[in-house]
Scaffold this motif. Sequence first.
Motif, PDB file in Angstrom:
ATOM      1  N   CYS A 186       0.818  -1.213   0.000  1.00 41.64           N
ATOM      2  CA  CYS A 186       0.000   0.000   0.000  1.00 41.64           C
ATOM      3  C   CYS A 186       0.853   1.264   0.000  1.00 41.64           C
ATOM      4  O   CYS A 186       0.820   2.043  -0.941  1.00 41.64           O
ATOM      5  CB  CYS A 186      -0.946   0.004   1.203  1.00 41.64           C
ATOM      6  N   ARG A 187       1.656   1.460   1.049  1.00 41.77           N
ATOM      7  CA  ARG A 187       2.385   2.718   1.164  1.00 41.77           C
ATOM      8  C   ARG A 187       3.304   2.972  -0.039  1.00 41.77           C
ATOM      9  O   ARG A 187       3.428   4.103  -0.512  1.00 41.77           O
ATOM     10  CB  ARG A 187       3.202   2.743   2.450  1.00 41.77           C
ATOM     11  N   GLN A 188       3.960   1.918  -0.540  1.00 45.22           N
ATOM     12  CA  GLN A 188       4.871   2.115  -1.662  1.00 45.22           C
ATOM     13  C   GLN A 188       4.132   2.611  -2.904  1.00 45.22           C
ATOM     14  O   GLN A 188       4.677   3.386  -3.691  1.00 45.22           O
ATOM     15  CB  GLN A 188       5.639   0.827  -1.976  1.00 45.22           C
ATOM     16  N   TYR A 189       2.881   2.189  -3.076  1.00 43.76           N
ATOM     17  CA  TYR A 189       2.086   2.724  -4.178  1.00 43.76           C
ATOM     18  C   TYR A 189       1.866   4.229  -3.991  1.00 43.76           C
ATOM     19  O   TYR A 189       1.920   5.007  -4.953  1.00 43.76           O
ATOM     20  CB  TYR A 189       0.743   2.006  -4.269  1.00 43.76           C
ATOM     21  N   ARG A 190       1.640   4.635  -2.764  1.00 46.27           N
ATOM     22  CA  ARG A 190       1.460   6.064  -2.498  1.00 46.27           C
ATOM     23  C   ARG A 190       2.741   6.838  -2.813  1.00 46.27           C
ATOM     24  O   ARG A 190       2.696   7.967  -3.305  1.00 46.27           O
ATOM     25  CB  ARG A 190       1.048   6.288  -1.047  1.00 46.27           C
ATOM     26  N   GLU A 191       3.883   6.228  -2.536  1.00 51.38           N
ATOM     27  CA  GLU A 191       5.147   6.862  -2.897  1.00 51.38           C
ATOM     28  C   GLU A 191       5.283   6.963  -4.419  1.00 51.38           C
ATOM     29  O   GLU A 191       5.802   7.954  -4.947  1.00 51.38           O
ATOM     30  CB  GLU A 191       6.309   6.088  -2.290  1.00 51.38           C
ATOM     31  N   ASP A 192       4.815   5.937  -5.131  1.00 48.09           N
ATOM     32  CA  ASP A 192       4.805   6.001  -6.599  1.00 48.09           C
ATOM     33  C   ASP A 192       3.941   7.166  -7.084  1.00 48.09           C
ATOM     34  O   ASP A 192       4.317   7.878  -8.021  1.00 48.09           O
ATOM     35  CB  ASP A 192       4.254   4.698  -7.186  1.00 48.09           C
ATOM     36  N   PHE A 193       2.782   7.328  -6.450  1.00 46.96           N
ATOM     37  CA  PHE A 193       1.906   8.445  -6.834  1.00 46.96           C
ATOM     38  C   PHE A 193       2.625   9.776  -6.623  1.00 46.96           C
ATOM     39  O   PHE A 193       2.558  10.673  -7.467  1.00 46.96           O
ATOM     40  CB  PHE A 193       0.619   8.434  -6.009  1.00 46.96           C
ATOM     41  N   ALA A 194       3.320   9.902  -5.488  1.00 40.85           N
ATOM     42  CA  ALA A 194       4.014  11.152  -5.182  1.00 40.85           C
ATOM     43  C   ALA A 194       5.103  11.439  -6.220  1.00 40.85           C
ATOM     44  O   ALA A 194       5.285  12.594  -6.642  1.00 40.85           O
ATOM     45  CB  ALA A 194       4.620  11.087  -3.789  1.00 40.85           C
ATOM     46  N   LYS A 195       5.826  10.401  -6.655  1.00 46.22           N
ATOM     47  CA  LYS A 195       6.854  10.589  -7.677  1.00 46.22           C
ATOM     48  C   LYS A 195       6.238  11.070  -8.985  1.00 46.22           C
ATOM     49  O   LYS A 195       6.776  11.962  -9.660  1.00 46.22           O
ATOM     50  CB  LYS A 195       7.610   9.279  -7.898  1.00 46.22           C
ATOM     51  N   THR A 196       5.112  10.459  -9.358  1.00 45.20           N
ATOM     52  CA  THR A 196       4.433  10.876 -10.586  1.00 45.20           C
ATOM     53  C   THR A 196       3.956  12.315 -10.476  1.00 45.20           C
ATOM     54  O   THR A 196       4.137  13.119 -11.405  1.00 45.20           O
ATOM     55  CB  THR A 196       3.247   9.940 -10.875  1.00 45.20           C
ATOM     56  N   ILE A 197       3.359  12.658  -9.349  1.00 47.32           N
ATOM     57  CA  ILE A 197       2.872  14.026  -9.139  1.00 47.32           C
ATOM     58  C   ILE A 197       4.017  15.023  -9.241  1.00 47.32           C
ATOM     59  O   ILE A 197       3.901  16.065  -9.904  1.00 47.32           O
ATOM     60  CB  ILE A 197       2.168  14.132  -7.771  1.00 47.32           C
ATOM     61  N   ASP A 198       5.155  14.713  -8.615  1.00 49.51           N
ATOM     62  CA  ASP A 198       6.306  15.619  -8.643  1.00 49.51           C
ATOM     63  C   ASP A 198       6.899  15.737 -10.046  1.00 49.51           C
ATOM     64  O   ASP A 198       7.268  16.830 -10.489  1.00 49.51           O
ATOM     65  CB  ASP A 198       7.379  15.139  -7.667  1.00 49.51           C
ATOM     66  N   THR A 199       6.989  14.602 -10.749  1.00 47.76           N
ATOM     67  CA  THR A 199       7.536  14.628 -12.111  1.00 47.76           C
ATOM     68  C   THR A 199       6.686  15.498 -13.022  1.00 47.76           C
ATOM     69  O   THR A 199       7.199  16.327 -13.783  1.00 47.76           O
ATOM     70  CB  THR A 199       7.624  13.198 -12.679  1.00 47.76           C
ATOM     71  N   LEU A 200       5.375  15.314 -12.947  1.00 44.30           N
ATOM     72  CA  LEU A 200       4.484  16.081 -13.819  1.00 44.30           C
ATOM     73  C   LEU A 200       4.431  17.544 -13.403  1.00 44.30           C
ATOM     74  O   LEU A 200       4.270  18.431 -14.258  1.00 44.30           O
ATOM     75  CB  LEU A 200       3.086  15.457 -13.820  1.00 44.30           C
ATOM     76  N   LYS A 201       4.583  17.818 -12.118  1.00 46.96           N
ATOM     77  CA  LYS A 201       4.625  19.214 -11.660  1.00 46.96           C
ATOM     78  C   LYS A 201       5.800  19.935 -12.292  1.00 46.96           C
ATOM     79  O   LYS A 201       5.685  21.103 -12.718  1.00 46.96           O
ATOM     80  CB  LYS A 201       4.724  19.258 -10.137  1.00 46.96           C
ATOM     81  N   ASP A 202       6.942  19.251 -12.375  1.00 48.27           N
ATOM     82  CA  ASP A 202       8.119  19.839 -13.017  1.00 48.27           C
ATOM     83  C   ASP A 202       7.891  20.103 -14.499  1.00 48.27           C
ATOM     84  O   ASP A 202       8.577  20.933 -15.099  1.00 48.27           O
ATOM     85  CB  ASP A 202       9.328  18.916 -12.845  1.00 48.27           C
ATOM     86  N   GLU A 203       6.933  19.390 -15.089  1.00 48.23           N
ATOM     87  CA  GLU A 203       6.596  19.580 -16.499  1.00 48.23           C
ATOM     88  C   GLU A 203       5.449  20.563 -16.691  1.00 48.23           C
ATOM     89  O   GLU A 203       4.960  20.760 -17.804  1.00 48.23           O
ATOM     90  CB  GLU A 203       6.218  18.224 -17.121  1.00 48.23           C
ATOM     91  N   GLY A 204       4.993  21.160 -15.584  1.00 45.64           N
ATOM     92  CA  GLY A 204       3.905  22.139 -15.654  1.00 45.64           C
ATOM     93  C   GLY A 204       2.521  21.532 -15.619  1.00 45.64           C
ATOM     94  O   GLY A 204       1.534  22.210 -15.947  1.00 45.64           O
ATOM     95  N   LEU A 205       2.418  20.275 -15.198  1.00 44.16           N
ATOM     96  CA  LEU A 205       1.129  19.591 -15.125  1.00 44.16           C
ATOM     97  C   LEU A 205       0.790  19.307 -13.664  1.00 44.16           C
ATOM     98  O   LEU A 205       1.568  18.668 -12.953  1.00 44.16           O
ATOM     99  CB  LEU A 205       1.164  18.272 -15.906  1.00 44.16           C
ATOM    100  N   THR A 206      -0.351  19.767 -13.210  1.00 41.16           N
ATOM    101  CA  THR A 206      -0.770  19.574 -11.817  1.00 41.16           C
ATOM    102  C   THR A 206      -1.815  18.474 -11.748  1.00 41.16           C
ATOM    103  O   THR A 206      -2.883  18.578 -12.358  1.00 41.16           O
ATOM    104  CB  THR A 206      -1.352  20.869 -11.239  1.00 41.16           C
ATOM    105  N   VAL A 207      -1.504  17.409 -11.000  1.00 43.01           N
ATOM    106  CA  VAL A 207      -2.447  16.306 -10.832  1.00 43.01           C
ATOM    107  C   VAL A 207      -2.465  15.877  -9.371  1.00 43.01           C
ATOM    108  O   VAL A 207      -1.532  16.147  -8.608  1.00 43.01           O
ATOM    109  CB  VAL A 207      -2.076  15.089 -11.713  1.00 43.01           C
ATOM    110  N   SER A 208      -3.531  15.195  -8.978  1.00 42.21           N
ATOM    111  CA  SER A 208      -3.610  14.515  -7.689  1.00 42.21           C
ATOM    112  C   SER A 208      -4.000  13.070  -7.957  1.00 42.21           C
ATOM    113  O   SER A 208      -4.691  12.772  -8.931  1.00 42.21           O
ATOM    114  CB  SER A 208      -4.633  15.188  -6.772  1.00 42.21           C
ATOM    115  N   ILE A 209      -3.517  12.171  -7.092  1.00 44.48           N
ATOM    116  CA  ILE A 209      -3.835  10.749  -7.244  1.00 44.48           C
ATOM    117  C   ILE A 209      -4.264  10.202  -5.888  1.00 44.48           C
ATOM    118  O   ILE A 209      -3.483  10.174  -4.942  1.00 44.48           O
ATOM    119  CB  ILE A 209      -2.640   9.935  -7.775  1.00 44.48           C
TER     120      ILE A 209
END
Length: 370
Positions: A122-145
């Motif tokens: 469970c928790r590691q999936y949440r860490e995956d979500f955080a990595k995706t959110i941060d990566t896309l934020k750096d690309e100018g895309l704001t998302v929540s998961i």
Amino acid sequence: MNTTAPIDALVLMSFGGPEAPEEVVPFLRNVTAGRGIPEERLEEVGEHYFGFGGKSPINDQNKALLAALRAELDRRGIDTPLIWGNRNWDPYLTDEVRSLAKNGATQFLSIDTSAYSSYSSCRQYREDFAKTIDTLKDEGLTVSIDKIRQFYNHPGYADACADYLNKGLADFRSKVGQIDSAKHRILFVTHSIPNVMQDASEVSTNGYRAQHEELIDHLMGRIDEADRVPAELVYCSRSGSPEVPWLEPDVNDRMTELAEDGVTGVVLVPIGFISDHMEVAFDLDTEAKETAGELGLDFTRVATVGTHDAFVKGLVDLVEERAAQLRGDDVDAPAITGTKALVPGSGACSIDCCRGRIERATYPNWAVAN
């Protein structure tokens, strides 16, 4: 009414697996990145895949589940997009979320392919979500998961497990005649985890092991009284350093002990896995079956829930449940009788859930075979 509002898209989130022999070792490098696993160990584990043509069965199983979920969403008139994203292999979570985010999707809800609470499930999936959110934020895309709750105690999962358990017992009876409590055992099997991970899972929930035991108690109450032979929880798929203690007993070791005590047949029930991926195909259908044969044990392996209708409907129920919670609606969160889950109707976890005082680097990876 759109029963998934405010969600823009759904994500079936899984582990991933290779599709061809040349992908096996690169996939295992992804799985073990940062762990310092020697190349020769990766090649050794890769033999599991090469024995199945170099292809993990998990991808086709996820495609089947994706199609079943889409069909159930359509049946309910829900047109919310549904995508599939993995942690360790194509299609990667970040790539799939990016493609929809570029078209305006901002709020995603994940359906994870693991029923229980622990760091790796469970928790590691949440860490995956955080990595995706941060990566896309750096690309100018704001998302929540966000994600649905762990579903070990949801009636849909329990119903599917109970159905296949009863069918498996019928298969076992066809081999042995009447099931006998002196001769036969039911072994519920799940993925072993390090003891430190088990301890951390108890910080904010009732814990990984207890969740399995809760489901086992429920399932044993749903079989015919004549079939209620002694049952217990066992483990498979241990990996990592032999000096690190993991949950025991191992399924093969336990079968050996039972045979020495006069047991003549076992029914293996893989409640820790939702589909017949590599850990089921190799660890149970190959290794455990071979162990049973060497010991002279009658052997039945019960089916995983896969695309069972009750399971699929239950997952969509959980999607609607979490969306309603996000809207602020009053929600009835059904759970099997006697549930001890901390918050059985919430996909939201505390910041320390399944972590405790143990840093992430302490944990070996969940596994290197999926």
